[in-house]
Design a protein around this motif. Sequence first.
Motif, PDB file in Angstrom:
ATOM      1  N   LEU A   1       0.830  -1.215   0.000  1.00 48.64           N
ATOM      2  CA  LEU A   1       0.000   0.000   0.000  1.00 48.64           C
ATOM      3  C   LEU A   1       0.859   1.257   0.000  1.00 48.64           C
ATOM      4  CD1 LEU A   1      -2.907  -0.872   2.474  1.00 48.64           C
ATOM      5  CD2 LEU A   1      -2.963  -0.771  -0.024  1.00 48.64           C
ATOM      6  N   ILE A   2       1.989   1.231   0.684  1.00 47.57           N
ATOM      7  CA  ILE A   2       2.864   2.408   0.731  1.00 47.57           C
ATOM      8  C   ILE A   2       3.403   2.724  -0.661  1.00 47.57           C
ATOM      9  CG2 ILE A   2       5.020   3.324   1.648  1.00 47.57           C
ATOM     10  CD1 ILE A   2       4.533   1.802   4.197  1.00 47.57           C
ATOM     11  N   VAL A   3       3.839   1.699  -1.385  1.00 48.98           N
ATOM     12  CA  VAL A   3       4.354   1.904  -2.737  1.00 48.98           C
ATOM     13  C   VAL A   3       3.241   2.397  -3.666  1.00 48.98           C
ATOM     14  CG1 VAL A   3       5.395   0.772  -4.738  1.00 48.98           C
ATOM     15  CG2 VAL A   3       6.185   0.216  -2.434  1.00 48.98           C
ATOM     16  N   GLN A   4       2.050   1.800  -3.537  1.00 52.91           N
ATOM     17  CA  GLN A   4       0.924   2.246  -4.358  1.00 52.91           C
ATOM     18  C   GLN A   4       0.584   3.712  -4.071  1.00 52.91           C
ATOM     19  OE1 GLN A   4      -2.536  -0.392  -4.685  1.00 52.91           O
ATOM     20  NE2 GLN A   4      -1.316  -2.031  -3.760  1.00 52.91           N
ATOM     21  N   TYR A   5       0.578   4.082  -2.793  1.00 53.76           N
ATOM     22  CA  TYR A   5       0.253   5.469  -2.434  1.00 53.76           C
ATOM     23  C   TYR A   5       1.309   6.435  -2.965  1.00 53.76           C
ATOM     24  CZ  TYR A   5      -0.312   9.686   0.354  1.00 53.76           C
ATOM     25  OH  TYR A   5      -0.445  10.994   0.740  1.00 53.76           O
ATOM     26  N   GLU A   6       2.559   6.096  -2.804  1.00 58.44           N
ATOM     27  CA  GLU A   6       3.631   6.966  -3.306  1.00 58.44           C
ATOM     28  C   GLU A   6       3.528   7.135  -4.814  1.00 58.44           C
ATOM     29  OE1 GLU A   6       7.187   5.110  -1.990  1.00 58.44           O
ATOM     30  OE2 GLU A   6       7.112   5.971   0.037  1.00 58.44           O
ATOM     31  N   HIS A   7       3.267   6.054  -5.526  1.00 55.58           N
ATOM     32  CA  HIS A   7       3.153   6.123  -6.983  1.00 55.58           C
ATOM     33  C   HIS A   7       1.962   6.992  -7.387  1.00 55.58           C
ATOM     34  CE1 HIS A   7       3.538   4.799 -11.146  1.00 55.58           C
ATOM     35  NE2 HIS A   7       2.233   4.587 -11.145  1.00 55.58           N
ATOM     36  N   TRP A   8       0.836   6.793  -6.691  1.00 49.45           N
ATOM     37  CA  TRP A   8      -0.359   7.582  -7.021  1.00 49.45           C
ATOM     38  C   TRP A   8      -0.166   9.052  -6.696  1.00 49.45           C
ATOM     39  CZ3 TRP A   8      -3.886   9.468  -3.047  1.00 49.45           C
ATOM     40  CH2 TRP A   8      -4.980  10.155  -3.571  1.00 49.45           C
ATOM     41  N   LEU A   9       0.398   9.350  -5.512  1.00 44.84           N
ATOM     42  CA  LEU A   9       0.590  10.735  -5.115  1.00 44.84           C
ATOM     43  C   LEU A   9       1.599  11.439  -6.020  1.00 44.84           C
ATOM     44  CD1 LEU A   9      -0.100  12.952  -3.070  1.00 44.84           C
ATOM     45  CD2 LEU A   9       1.781  12.142  -1.646  1.00 44.84           C
ATOM     46  N   PHE A  10       2.674  10.761  -6.388  1.00 42.01           N
ATOM     47  CA  PHE A  10       3.663  11.350  -7.290  1.00 42.01           C
ATOM     48  C   PHE A  10       3.023  11.687  -8.637  1.00 42.01           C
ATOM     49  CE2 PHE A  10       6.986  11.070 -10.531  1.00 42.01           C
ATOM     50  CZ  PHE A  10       7.934  11.933 -10.018  1.00 42.01           C
ATOM     51  N   GLY A  11       2.234  10.760  -9.158  1.00 41.70           N
ATOM     52  CA  GLY A  11       1.555  11.034 -10.427  1.00 41.70           C
ATOM     53  C   GLY A  11       0.553  12.164 -10.301  1.00 41.70           C
ATOM     54  N   LEU A  12      -0.155  12.213  -9.170  1.00 43.18           N
ATOM     55  CA  LEU A  12      -1.146  13.264  -8.950  1.00 43.18           C
ATOM     56  C   LEU A  12      -0.491  14.634  -8.935  1.00 43.18           C
ATOM     57  CD1 LEU A  12      -4.250  13.316  -8.355  1.00 43.18           C
ATOM     58  CD2 LEU A  12      -3.651  13.492  -5.944  1.00 43.18           C
ATOM     59  N   LEU A  13       0.651  14.751  -8.279  1.00 45.85           N
ATOM     60  CA  LEU A  13       1.355  16.032  -8.206  1.00 45.85           C
ATOM     61  C   LEU A  13       1.895  16.461  -9.562  1.00 45.85           C
ATOM     62  CD1 LEU A  13       3.318  15.536  -4.853  1.00 45.85           C
ATOM     63  CD2 LEU A  13       1.276  16.926  -5.235  1.00 45.85           C
ATOM     64  N   HIS A  14       2.104  15.513 -10.469  1.00 42.95           N
ATOM     65  CA  HIS A  14       2.621  15.822 -11.802  1.00 42.95           C
ATOM     66  C   HIS A  14       1.530  15.794 -12.870  1.00 42.95           C
ATOM     67  CE1 HIS A  14       6.369  14.904  -9.665  1.00 42.95           C
ATOM     68  NE2 HIS A  14       6.999  15.558 -10.612  1.00 42.95           N
ATOM     69  N   GLY A  15       0.266  15.778 -12.430  1.00 43.30           N
ATOM     70  CA  GLY A  15      -0.841  15.814 -13.375  1.00 43.30           C
ATOM     71  C   GLY A  15      -1.126  14.502 -14.066  1.00 43.30           C
ATOM     72  N   ASP A  16      -0.545  13.398 -13.586  1.00 37.25           N
ATOM     73  CA  ASP A  16      -0.774  12.083 -14.166  1.00 37.25           C
ATOM     74  C   ASP A  16      -1.707  11.308 -13.242  1.00 37.25           C
ATOM     75  OD1 ASP A  16      -0.754   9.663 -15.419  1.00 37.25           O
ATOM     76  OD2 ASP A  16       1.344   9.174 -14.971  1.00 37.25           O
ATOM     77  N   LEU A  17      -2.954  11.145 -13.655  1.00 44.91           N
ATOM     78  CA  LEU A  17      -3.940  10.478 -12.810  1.00 44.91           C
ATOM     79  C   LEU A  17      -3.953   8.971 -12.994  1.00 44.91           C
ATOM     80  CD1 LEU A  17      -6.946  12.974 -13.192  1.00 44.91           C
ATOM     81  CD2 LEU A  17      -5.023  13.035 -11.592  1.00 44.91           C
ATOM     82  N   GLY A  18      -3.122   8.462 -13.880  1.00 42.86           N
ATOM     83  CA  GLY A  18      -3.051   7.020 -14.078  1.00 42.86           C
ATOM     84  C   GLY A  18      -4.051   6.531 -15.100  1.00 42.86           C
TER      85      GLY A  18
END
Length: 341
Positions: A80-97
């Motif tokens: 979950l920590i890795v998933q959250y970091e990946h999601w938050l990093f993408g969110l801050l860079h405008g990448d919603l996945g």
Amino acid sequence: MTAAATVAVETAPAKNTHPLARLAARRVLEGALTLFALSILVFLATSVLPGDAASAVLGKQATGPALKAMRHAMGLDRSLIVQYEHWLFGLLHGDLGYTALGYGTGGHVTVWSQISDKLSNSLALAGTAFVPIVILSQLLGVFSALKAGRWQDQLISVVTLVPAALPEFVLGTVLLSVLFTWLDLLPPVSFVLPGTNPFSAGITLILPVLTLVGVTLGPAVRMLRAGMLDALEADTVAVARLNGLSEWRVVRRYALRNALAPTIQVFALIAQYLVGGLLIVENLFGYPGIGTELVNAVTIHDNLEVQSVTMLLAAFYVAVTIVADLLVMILVPQLRTAASR
């Protein structure tokens, strides 16, 4: 005077040069911290729900190997920590996945491409409802204050507060029954073709707009009425009347400005509600907006889309709150001075 004293004298006033700018910076920082804390709560809340997107996408084909491969492709097998970091990093860079639907069809459909049209439709609907709310609340609120205690004031209270006391789906159902079933004046479904302007079929917006206006106009009118009553009792208004100014000039120049300050906060709450309240109204009238899309994402357990949409709505809430606070500070300098201390 020494050099140190000269520097102190020159730099001391700088602290109070731009109190509004410092207030804005403080509000933005508080908003960023709020969104960060909310991102953790949203991610954890969606992650602990039973089921996952891989199972929903595969359906009956969710066998052991296929499910394992799909979970790996979607990144659900990571901590979950890795998933959250990946999601938050993408969110801050405008990448919603990517959406779960894209994985299910063998392609890569981004969350933004999936929600962009729906988000535009929702903003169009909310904006169309917000404009008459602002105009009508000021007109009715001022008129009601000027006629306080008379039959006009009581009539406005009844007409605006009765719809506001009803839940959205109840008021929407009543309007649907009257304007479609009985009178056959308006279409029951707010259908908008993908990629088209929602205003191209403007008649389909009338029912959802009337519903949103009906449930929100009453509080705005009452708040502006209360603010006007307080403003009309101020000493500046009494002096203006003694100087022979017309009642309209007194209301417009002295009373309305002071009454608008607390009403701005109400308008901010209404703007926030309009975006959040679209969940019910859009689904009631079949309007293809962000509320309908969010319900669909929850249904198929597309956690990434749910998380991204929720954070976008939260960012809107925070931005509206910050703007409302700054507008109040601009209208009431005394509050600006107190906040800058």
